[in-house]
Design a protein around this motif. Structure first.
Motif, mmCIF file in Angstrom:
data_model
loop_
_atom_site.group_PDB
_atom_site.id
_atom_site.type_symbol
_atom_site.label_atom_id
_atom_site.label_comp_id
_atom_site.label_asym_id
_atom_site.label_seq_id
_atom_site.Cartn_x
_atom_site.Cartn_y
_atom_site.Cartn_z
ATOM 1 N N THR A 129 -19.678 -29.197 93.803
ATOM 2 C CA THR A 129 -20.527 -28.841 92.674
ATOM 3 C C THR A 129 -19.937 -27.606 92.032
ATOM 4 O O THR A 129 -19.099 -26.920 92.642
ATOM 5 C CB THR A 129 -21.992 -28.608 93.082
ATOM 6 O OG1 THR A 129 -22.804 -28.515 91.896
ATOM 7 C CG2 THR A 129 -22.141 -27.325 93.895
ATOM 8 N N ASN A 130 -20.339 -27.305 90.823
ATOM 9 C CA ASN A 130 -19.756 -26.166 90.117
ATOM 10 C C ASN A 130 -20.541 -25.854 88.846
ATOM 11 O O ASN A 130 -21.290 -26.690 88.335
ATOM 12 C CB ASN A 130 -18.301 -26.457 89.739
ATOM 13 C CG ASN A 130 -18.140 -27.718 88.931
ATOM 14 O OD1 ASN A 130 -17.906 -28.785 89.517
ATOM 15 N ND2 ASN A 130 -18.283 -27.645 87.609
ATOM 16 N N ALA A 131 -20.349 -24.650 88.341
ATOM 17 C CA ALA A 131 -20.841 -24.283 87.016
ATOM 18 C C ALA A 131 -19.881 -24.866 85.978
ATOM 19 O O ALA A 131 -18.924 -25.582 86.322
ATOM 20 C CB ALA A 131 -20.924 -22.765 86.895
ATOM 21 N N GLN A 173 -21.105 -33.010 84.841
ATOM 22 C CA GLN A 173 -21.027 -33.730 86.122
ATOM 23 C C GLN A 173 -21.645 -35.119 86.010
ATOM 24 O O GLN A 173 -21.094 -36.096 86.526
ATOM 25 C CB GLN A 173 -21.744 -32.916 87.206
ATOM 26 C CG GLN A 173 -21.035 -31.635 87.588
ATOM 27 C CD GLN A 173 -21.901 -30.739 88.463
ATOM 28 O OE1 GLN A 173 -23.123 -30.886 88.502
ATOM 29 N NE2 GLN A 173 -21.280 -29.797 89.158
ATOM 30 N N ASP A 214 -25.379 -29.769 89.262
ATOM 31 C CA ASP A 214 -25.534 -28.321 89.123
ATOM 32 C C ASP A 214 -26.989 -27.943 88.860
ATOM 33 O O ASP A 214 -27.751 -28.693 88.243
ATOM 34 C CB ASP A 214 -24.652 -27.805 87.981
ATOM 35 C CG ASP A 214 -24.517 -26.285 88.001
ATOM 36 O OD1 ASP A 214 -24.703 -25.684 89.075
ATOM 37 O OD2 ASP A 214 -24.230 -25.708 86.937
ATOM 38 N N THR A 215 -27.357 -26.778 89.346
ATOM 39 C CA THR A 215 -28.726 -26.280 89.233
ATOM 40 C C THR A 215 -29.019 -25.763 87.826
ATOM 41 O O THR A 215 -28.096 -25.510 87.053
ATOM 42 C CB THR A 215 -28.952 -25.171 90.267
ATOM 43 O OG1 THR A 215 -27.853 -24.246 90.200
ATOM 44 C CG2 THR A 215 -29.023 -25.744 91.658
ATOM 45 N N HIS A 242 -21.665 -21.667 92.859
ATOM 46 C CA HIS A 242 -22.753 -22.642 92.788
ATOM 47 C C HIS A 242 -22.672 -23.635 93.946
ATOM 48 O O HIS A 242 -23.671 -24.260 94.300
ATOM 49 C CB HIS A 242 -22.723 -23.372 91.444
ATOM 50 C CG HIS A 242 -23.253 -22.545 90.325
ATOM 51 N ND1 HIS A 242 -23.849 -23.076 89.213
ATOM 52 C CD2 HIS A 242 -23.293 -21.198 90.148
ATOM 53 C CE1 HIS A 242 -24.217 -22.105 88.402
ATOM 54 N NE2 HIS A 242 -23.875 -20.959 88.943
ATOM 55 N N GLY A 281 -25.109 -25.192 81.857
ATOM 56 C CA GLY A 281 -24.375 -25.197 83.119
ATOM 57 C C GLY A 281 -23.511 -26.424 83.296
ATOM 58 O O GLY A 281 -23.204 -27.157 82.350
ATOM 59 N N GLY A 282 -23.129 -26.690 84.540
ATOM 60 C CA GLY A 282 -22.194 -27.773 84.805
ATOM 61 C C GLY A 282 -22.825 -29.142 84.954
ATOM 62 O O GLY A 282 -22.106 -30.152 85.001
ATOM 63 N N GLY A 283 -24.163 -29.233 85.011
ATOM 64 C CA GLY A 283 -24.840 -30.499 85.257
ATOM 65 C C GLY A 283 -24.519 -31.611 84.278
ATOM 66 O O GLY A 283 -24.162 -32.729 84.693
#
Length: 720
Positions: free
Chosen positions: A577-579, A656, A618-619, A510, A651-653
Motif C-alpha cells: 500500500t502507499n500514498a 490503487q 490507501d486510507t 502508509h 491519497g493513493g486509493g
C-alpha cells in the motif's frame, strides 16, 4: 533576517543620513540608500511569500538577497578595520554582533513561547520548546535539516521558530570568515603582497566548494536548503563585492546603470518565476544572488540613474531599517494566528503580517537601537559580549523551562507497542490488550452509531497532544522503518517465525501504519510477517519525486527489496500500500495516470514471478492534522471530521483501485469502512483516536483493526 548594518549605524551616529541617496563614494562607511531599500525589498518578498500572495511563489528568495547584503556589509566592516588598524579584533567584532542581534532575537523568542502557550495546541509545545533552544543557540538550520529528512516530521505543521534557520546560517559563516581574514592578512604582511587579491582568494576557497556542493546535493536532498555548507557561497559573493567595491565604483555609468537595473529585475523575476524551493540553493539561486550583487556592485557608479531612484526612497529605507525586527516578528505572529483561527486566506494572512509591523517597530526603537547605540557597550566590548550571553542564555533557559509546563500525559502504554528482543526478528513480549477502537463498530461498521462523529467522548486514547508519538514501535536495537536518506532495507519479523505462511509487507509510511494491525493478525493466525518500509517510498519500479526532488534512495531501496523478495526471502503473499506520489518526468496533470501505470507494472512483475499481491487500499487523507484539531477542540470534535467522499478521493486509493482492476493475481482489500464508517470521518472511534496527523493512523487504532485485517486475508491465503 540577521543583516548586520554596523557600517550604517556608525555613519548615522556621526551624522544623520542624507535626505536623498547619494551612493557615489567608494568608502564602505558611505550610507547606501539603495542597499537599505534592497533590505526592504528582501523582507517584503519574504512576508508576501509567507502570506501566500498569488503569483509570488518564490518570495523565499528574499533570504538569498539578505545573505548577499550581509556578506557585503560585514566584509566591508572587517576590511575597513583591517585597513585602518592593520589588525582585526575578534572581541570587538563579536561584541558588535551580539548587541546588534541578540537582544531583539531573545525578545522575540521569549514572546514566541508565550504565543505558543496561548495559541498553539499542546501537541506542539514540546517541539516548540526545543526549536526555541536551537534558535537561541543559532543551530535551528541543522534542526530544520534533520526534520526535512524525516518524512513524517516534514509533513508536520511549520515550526513557529523555523525562520531562525537563516540567522543560524549567517552566524555560523561569521565564525569562519573573520578567522580566515586574519590568517590571510597575516600572510599578506609576511609576503608583502596585496591584501585584496588574497581576500578574494579566501572567499573563493569558501564559495567554490560551497556552490559545487549545493549543485551536487540540492536536486535530491531536501536538507540542502538549510545547511550552512550549501549557503556559504551566497555570503561569500557579497563579500567579494565588498572586496572589489573600490574598483566597481569606478565603472562607467553607461555600463553601471543597465547592469544595476538588470540586477534588480533579476531579483523580482526570480520571486515570480521560481515556483519551488526544490533545487535551492543551486542554479536557481543565481538569479536573486547575482541580481543583488549587481545592484550593490554597480549601484554606486549608477548613482541616481540606477535602482537608487526607487530603492532610496524614504518609505523603503525605513522598512529596510526595521527589516531585522520585522523578519523576526512576522512568522511567529502568522503561525499563532493560523493555529488559533485555522487556515487563513491571503487577505487575512496579509492583515496578520501587516499587524506584525507594530511589535517590529517597538522592538526596533526600544530594544534594537538603545542597545546598539549604547556608548557603554561600544566602549566596553566584553560587557557587550556578556549582554549577548545573557540574552542567549535567557532564551535557551526559557525553552528548557517551558517543557516543564507541558502536562504529563504519558497515559497507558499504546496497545500497538512492539517490544523486540535482542535477536533480530524475534518478538519476546506480547502486545498489551488492545483498546476498543474498531471493535466498537461491530460487524456492520457503515450502520454503526459508534462511527458517527460526536462532539464529546468520555475518554480518548492516546492523548491527542502526544499522538505523534503513537507510531509503530519496533526492535530496540534498530529501526525497521528506513529513513529518507538510506537505501538499505531493514526487516522486522512478527508472528510465528517458522510458519508455513510467509507474508511480506512492503511500502511507505502508509504501509508502516498497518504494521500493528498486521502483527496482531499474524500472531492470532500463526503467520510469519516480515515488514519492509521506508519513509515516502512506495513499492514501485519507477523513480518518483519527493519534495520536488528525484528520490534516488527510494529507487535503490526498491531494487534491493525486490531482489530479496525474489531471492531467499520469497513470501507466499506480498502486501503493499502507499500514498500518492509524482512519478519523475511526468507533468502534474498526468501524475495519477502515471501512478496507475507504474503500479500495474510493478504488481504484474511480482505476479509473473509467482508472488501474489494484496493491495491494502490507501486510507483517507485529511487536509488538517486531526490529532492537533482534536487537542484544540475536545468539546467540539465534529469540527475535526472530514467528509468521507472527500477524504477517500485523495491519497493513493483511487490510483490503487484503478491499477488493481482486472489484474490477475492482485487482490484489492478495502478496510476503510472500519476507519471512516460514516458520511464524515470521525476523529475518535470506540474511545481511540484514529489519526496521529492528517494521514497516518495511530498505532493504537491500527492494532484494533487486527481482526478485520485477518478476516480479509484468510480467503486469499486459503487459495495459495
Amino acid at each position: 533576517m540577521a543583516i548586520s548594518n554596523e557600517l550604517w549605524t556608525q555613519a548615522r551616529a556621526a551624522a544623520p543620513p542624507p535626505s536623498k541617496p547619494t551612493p557615489t563614494s567608494s568608502s564602505p562607511r558611505s550610507f547606501r540608500g539603495d542597499i537599505e531599500g534592497m533590505r526592504a525589498m528582501a523582507v517584503l518578498l519574504v512576508l508576501l511569500g509567507h502570506a501566500g500572495v498569488p503569483h509570488l511563489p518564490g518570495g523565499f528568495v528574499g533570504v538569498d538577497v539578505f545573505f548577499v547584503i550581509s556578506g557585503f556589509l560585514i566584509t566591508g566592516l572587517l576590511l575597513e578595520e583591517l585597513d585602518q588598524r592593520g589588525r582585526l579584533s575578534l572581541t570587538d567584532f563579536y561584541a558588535r554582533r551580539a548587541k546588534r542581534l541578540l537582544p531583539a532575537a531573545a525578545t522575540v523568542l521569549l514572546v514566541t513561547l508565550v504565543l505558543t502557550y496561548f495559541f498553539l495546541p499542546r501537541g506542539r509545545w514540546l517541539t516548540t520548546a526545543w526549536d526555541v533552544i536551537a534558535s537561541a543557540c543559532y543551530a535551528m538550520n541543522w534542526r530544520m535539516a534533520a526534520q526535512s529528512l524525516d518524512y513524517v516530521a516534514a509533513n508536520d505543521a511549520p515550526s513557529i521558530a523555523q525562520h531562525f534557520w537563516s540567522l543560524a546560517v549567517e552566524e555560523q559563516f561569521y565564525l569562519v570568515w573573520p578567522l580566515l581574514l586574519i590568517a590571510l592578512g597575516w600572510f599578506a604582511r609576511r609576503r608583502g603582497r596585496g591584501h585584496r587579491g588574497l581576500y578574494l582568494f579566501g572567499l573563493a576557497l569558501i564559495a567554490i566548494p560551497s556552490f559545487a556542493w549545493a549543485l551536487y546535493v540540492s536536486p535530491t536532498d531536501a536538507s540542502a536548503y538549510y545547511v550552512t555548507t550549501t549557503r556559504m557561497w551566497e555570503l561569500a559573493l557579497g563579500g567579494a563585492v565588498a572586496v572589489t567595491a573600490i574598483w566597481l565604483s569606478r565603472s562607467p555609468r553607461l555600463v553601471a546603470v543597465p547592469l544595476a537595473w538588470a540586477g534588480l529585475i533579476a531579483v523580482g523575476a526570480s520571486a515570480v518565476l521560481i515556483r519551488t524551493e526544490a533545487g535551492f540553493p543551486g542554479y536557481a539561486a543565481l538569479g536573486p544572488t547575482l541580481g543583488t550583487a549587481a545592484v550593490i556592485a554597480f549601484g554606486s557608479a549608477a548613482g541616481r540613474a540606477g535602482p537608487a531612484l526607487l530603492l532610496g526612497r524614504q518609505p523603503l529605507r525605513y522598512v529596510g531599517g526595521i527589516s531585522y525586527s520585522l523578519y523576526l516578528w512576522h512568522w511567529p505572529v502568522l503561525i499563532a494566528a493560523q493555529a488559533y483561527f485555522g487556515d487563513l486566506g491571503v487577505g487575512a494572512a496579509l492583515a496578520v503580517v501587516a499587524a506584525s509591523v507594530i511589535p517590529a517597530v517597538l522592538t526596533y526603537h526600544f530594544v534594537e537601537n538603545p542597545v546598539r547605540r549604547s556608548r557603554t557597550l561600544a566602549d566596553r566590548p566584553p560587557v557587550a559580549l556578556r549582554v549577548g550571553a545573557v540574552c542567549t542564555g535567557a532564551a535557551a533557559l526559557a525553552g528548557l523551562a517551558f517543557q516543564l509546563v507541558v502536562p504529563s500525559t504519558a497515559g497507558p502504554t499504546p496497545a500497538s507497542s512492539v517490544v523486540m528482543g535482542q535477536v533480530p526478528g524475534a518478538s519476546t513480549q506480547a502486545a498489551p490488550p488492545p483498546a476498543p477502537g474498531a471493535a466498537a463498530l461491530g460487524s456492520s461498521p457503515r450502520t454503526s452509531r459508534a462511527g458517527v462523529p460526536v462532539d464529546r467522548v468520555a475518554s480518548i486514547t492516546p492523548d491527542p497532544a502526544k499522538a505523534a508519538q503513537d507510531a509503530p514501535l519496533v526492535q530496540v536495537t534498530k529501526s525497521c522503518h528506513v529513513s529518507l536518506e538510506s537505501s538499505n532495507p531493514e526487516v522486522c519479523v512478527y508472528g510465528d517465525a517458522n510458519s508455513a505462511t510467509r507474508i511480506a509487507l512492503v511500502g511507505d509510511s502508509h504501509a508502516d501504519h498497518w504494521v500493528p494491525a498486521l502483527r496482531r493478525a499474524a500472531e492470532t493466525n500463526g503467520w510469519r510477517l516480515a515488514t519492509y518500509t521506508k519513509g515516502g517510498c512506495p513499492f514501485l519500479t519507477a523513480e518518483i519525486n519527493l519534495n520536488g526532488r528525484p528520490y534516488s534512495s527510494c529507487t535503490e531501496w526498491n531494487k534491493k527489496v525486490r531482489a530479496g523478495l525474489l531471492g531467499g526471502n520469497r513470501p507466499d503473499l506480498l502486501i503493499v500500500t502507499n500514498a500518492e506520489y509524482p512519478v519523475r518526468g511526468e507533468p502534474p496533470a498526468k501524475w495519477r495516470s502515471a501512478m496507475v501505470r507504474e503500479l500495474k507494472e510493478t504488481w504484474s512483475g511480482m505476479v509473473a514471478e509467482n508472488v501474489p499481491v494484496v493491495v491494502l487500499r490507501d486510507t483517507p487523507l485529511h487536509l488538517k492534522d486531526v490529532a492537533e484539531c482534536v487537542s484544540k477542540n475536545l468539546n467540539r470534535l465534529k469540527k475535526c471530521a472530514t467528509p468521507r467522499a472527500e477524504a477517500l478521493s485523495r491519497g493513493g486509493g483511487p490510483a490503487q483501485e484503478e491499477a488493481a482492476d482486472g489484474l490477475t493475481g492482485v487482490h484489492l482489500i478495502d478496510l476503510n469502512d472500519w476507519i471512516c464508517p460514516a458520511d464524515r470521518c470521525a476523529p475518535v472511534i470506540g474511545g481511540v483516536l484514529v489519526w496521529r496527523d492528517a494521514h497516518h493512523l495511530t498505532a493504537t487504532y491500527s492494532t484494533t483493526l487486527g481482526p478485520q485485517v485477518g478476516a480479509a486475508l484468510k480467503p486469499v491465503i486459503a487459495k495459495l
